[in-house]
Design a protein around this motif. Structure first.
Motif, PDB file in Angstrom:
ATOM      1  N   ARG A 154       0.822  -1.195   0.000  1.00 23.42           N
ATOM      2  CA  ARG A 154       0.000   0.000   0.000  1.00 23.42           C
ATOM      3  C   ARG A 154       0.861   1.250   0.000  1.00 23.42           C
ATOM      4  O   ARG A 154       2.027   1.211   0.369  1.00 23.42           O
TER       5      ARG A 154
ATOM      6  N   TRP B 204       2.484  -4.498   3.129  1.00 22.40           N
ATOM      7  CA  TRP B 204       1.445  -4.331   4.126  1.00 22.40           C
ATOM      8  C   TRP B 204       1.015  -5.674   4.715  1.00 22.40           C
ATOM      9  O   TRP B 204       1.107  -5.889   5.902  1.00 22.40           O
TER      10      TRP B 204
ATOM     11  N   TYR C 201      -3.580   0.471  -3.189  1.00 18.14           N
ATOM     12  CA  TYR C 201      -3.099  -0.889  -2.959  1.00 18.14           C
ATOM     13  C   TYR C 201      -2.694  -1.520  -4.279  1.00 18.14           C
ATOM     14  O   TYR C 201      -3.266  -1.210  -5.323  1.00 18.14           O
TER      15      TYR C 201
ATOM     16  N   LYS D  19      -2.798  -0.719  -9.694  1.00 21.30           N
ATOM     17  CA  LYS D  19      -3.139  -0.199  -8.373  1.00 21.30           C
ATOM     18  C   LYS D  19      -4.624   0.120  -8.312  1.00 21.30           C
ATOM     19  O   LYS D  19      -5.246   0.454  -9.323  1.00 21.30           O
TER      20      LYS D  19
END
Length: 133
Positions: free
Chosen positions: A71, A82, A108, A125
């Motif tokens: 992230r 993450w 993310y 993303k």
């Protein structure tokens, strides 16, 4: 033979030799073990209010493999690791994502680490924007 002609002749014989060495030392992608790239899909869904999921699939088949969810804030320079998630037997993954505590955007993406056959693969993303009503 003059000095500049000798230099040009030497450069002409060295150039193909350097090109041949570069091909043999670098090799081809098949020699490096990356016969085909993996593809990683990603989507963000909100099944209920204030509950978000990041989910997707890995192709070719990658059952039980690890994928790294990364992230990043839009203003940040680098992606941060993450969470690590395992894929299902159908090569799918999902991870619940909590909303930000204050208004903002968080993005993310998913990374599938490479192995002897495949290189590292990254998804596109997805970004989740939090705002207060």
């Amino acid at each position: 033979m003059t000095a500049h002609r000798a230099r040009d002749l030497a450069a002409a014989t060295v150039l193909p030799l350097v090109a041949a060495l570069a091909v043999t030392t670098l090799g081809t992608p098949a020699d490096a073990g990356t016969t085909e790239p993996r593809t990683v899909s990603i989507t963000a869904v909100e099944p209920r209010d204030d509950v978000f999921l990041v989910k997707g699939k890995v192709r070719p088949h990658h059952p039980g493999g690890r994928v790294l969810v990364q992230r990043k804030r839009p203003q940040a320079a680098h992606w941060q690791k993450w969470r690590t998630v395992r894929t299902t037997d159908a090569s799918r993954y999902r991870r619940r994502v909590r909303q930000l505590r204050r208004p903002g955007v968080i993005c993310y993406r998913v990374k599938v680490p490479g192995d002897a056959t495949y290189a590292d693969a990254f998804s596109e993303k997805v970004c989740i924007r939090t705002y207060w009503k």
